[in-house]
Enzyme design. Structure first.
Site, short mmCIF file in Angstrom:
data_model
loop_
_atom_site.label_atom_id
_atom_site.label_comp_id
_atom_site.label_asym_id
_atom_site.label_seq_id
_atom_site.Cartn_x
_atom_site.Cartn_y
_atom_site.Cartn_z
N SER A 45 2.08 -7.54 1.47
CA SER A 45 3.73 -7.46 1.75
C SER A 45 4.60 -8.11 0.61
CB SER A 45 4.03 -8.07 3.10
OG SER A 45 3.57 -9.29 3.07
N CYS A 51 -8.32 2.84 7.09
CA CYS A 51 -7.54 3.15 5.74
C CYS A 51 -8.18 2.13 4.60
CB CYS A 51 -6.24 2.82 5.91
SG CYS A 51 -5.60 2.71 4.13
N CYS A 68 0.77 -1.27 -0.11
CA CYS A 68 -0.01 0.27 -0.18
C CYS A 68 0.91 1.22 0.04
CB CYS A 68 -0.90 0.04 1.31
SG CYS A 68 0.13 -0.08 2.86
N CYS A 128 3.16 6.08 8.41
CA CYS A 128 2.07 6.46 7.45
C CYS A 128 1.30 7.67 7.70
CB CYS A 128 1.23 5.30 7.20
SG CYS A 128 -0.07 5.62 6.01
N SER A 145 0.67 -15.10 5.27
CA SER A 145 0.02 -13.53 5.19
C SER A 145 -1.47 -13.98 5.18
CB SER A 145 0.56 -12.92 3.78
OG SER A 145 -0.22 -11.91 3.56
N SER A 146 -1.97 -13.38 6.17
CA SER A 146 -3.35 -13.61 6.33
C SER A 146 -4.19 -12.49 4.98
CB SER A 146 -3.89 -13.22 7.72
OG SER A 146 -3.67 -11.70 7.88
N ASN A 147 -3.72 -11.45 4.99
CA ASN A 147 -4.33 -10.67 3.78
C ASN A 147 -4.48 -11.33 2.40
OD1 ASN A 147 -2.49 -8.82 2.02
ND2 ASN A 147 -1.54 -9.10 3.83
N GLU A 203 0.72 -1.11 15.75
CA GLU A 203 -0.03 0.28 15.34
C GLU A 203 -0.72 0.82 16.55
OE1 GLU A 203 -2.75 0.60 11.88
OE2 GLU A 203 -3.79 2.24 12.91
FE1 F3S Z 1 -0.94 1.35 4.37
FE2 F3S Z 1 -0.88 3.58 5.67
FE3 F3S Z 1 -3.12 2.39 4.85
S1 F3S Z 1 0.38 1.72 6.07
S2 F3S Z 1 -2.89 0.01 4.80
S3 F3S Z 1 -1.86 3.25 3.42
S4 F3S Z 1 -2.68 3.33 6.90
#
Ligand code: F3S
Length: 283
Positions: A266, A194, A12, A98, A222-224, A128
């Site tokens: 990732s 997000c 991302c 981020c 990787s779960s996603n 986070e």
């Molecule tokens: Fe990625 Fe930032 Fe969203 S790290 S998942 S763009 S909050």
């Protein structure tokens, strides 16, 4: 062979920015470079950075041992105390948090200073969430289940500010917020989710609907990526889950005209490009 690669495949915006920052610093800054926690959950990337001299710091105690160099904060962000420690130790700090996470830190700091109790809808222990907690100057509670939301109680007259972990599921967030709204506090709700994950899933679904075969690239654990695979598999029976190009078997693609490609959060661009190129040229 027509190949459609998802624009949202892989990193991302926030992760890409953080990874690029580490490569830039490794190249340009001269002195030792550290990341506070692994920059991303991808061993290949972390090992590659190690070869370029970047070391991972795993705790405040390890940080305490440093006497010089640059410490890079990853996209998840960290608590305020870590910035203070870096400064106290006379180290250089490069902040790759981020901006969407940074925004939550600002809210947590401002609202708790104004006397509000902060509720973070998210998973306790997630880096986070730990970072956000560390910007609260008063009371803070992390909630992830309806039971916890039900049990939440403060004395009357308290003001509450609700924020969410950026990657929390929107429907679950709504469900938990509903429970809070029934309580008679003065509550302000800030949806700080997000939509990068959701957009990646939406695009994967829409491509999988149009193609004859779909390739999903990402780590086994990787779960996603697993979630992406399930979504694609629902729309397209010929969906293949691979970690790298080595896992790709050409046989199932022999009588196929259109292939779609997506990748988990990732998965580095390099791997995606390799697969894309291979499918175009060899299949
Ligand atoms: Fe990625 Fe930032 Fe969203 S790290 S998942 S763009 S909050």
């Amino acid at each position: 062979m027509k190949v459609t690669t998802a624009k949202t495949a892989g990193f991302c915006f926030g992760v890409r920015r953080a990874v690029d920052t580490v490569y830039e610093q490794a190249e340009s800054c001269g002195g030792p470079v550290y990341t506070y926690g692994p920059i991303i959950h991808n061993e290949t990337v972390v090992e590659d950075l190690e070869k370029r001299g970047v070391r991972v710091i795993n705790s405040p105690e390890e940080l305490e041992q440093l006497t010089e160099g640059t410490v890079i904060i990853r996209s998840h962000g960290v608590e305020k105390a870590i910035y203070d420690k870096i400064e106290r130790l006379g180290l250089r700090c490069v902040d790759a948090t981020c901006p969407f996470v940074k925004k939550i830190h600002r809210i947590a700091e401002r609202e708790s200073r104004a006397g509000r109790h902060i509720v973070i809808i998210g998973n306790e222990g997630h880096p986070e969430v730990e970072g956000i907690k560390g910007w609260c100057e008063g009371g803070v509670t992390v909630i992830s289940t309806p039971e916890e939301a039900d049990k939440f109680a403060l004395s009357e007259g308290n003001q509450v500010c609700i924020v969410s972990q950026t990657t929390f599921n929107y429907n679950k967030f709504q469900e938990l917020v509903e429970i809070f709204l029934k309580k008679s506090y003065d509550i302000s709700v800030l949806n700080t989710i997000c939509n990068a994950t959701e957009e990646r899933q939406r695009e994967a679904r829409s491509i999988a609907k149009q193609v004859d075969a779909m390739i999903v690239i990402g780590g086994r654990s990787s779960s996603n990526t697993q979630k992406l695979y399930e979504i694609c598999r629902k729309e397209c029976k010929n969906t293949y889950y691979i970690q790298t190009l080595v896992d790709l078997d050409s046989k199932p693609f022999q009588s196929i005209g259109h292939v779609g490609i997506t990748a988990g959060a990732s998965t580095p661009n390099k791997i995606i490009e390799e697969v894309q190129k291979h499918v175009r040229i060899k299949f």
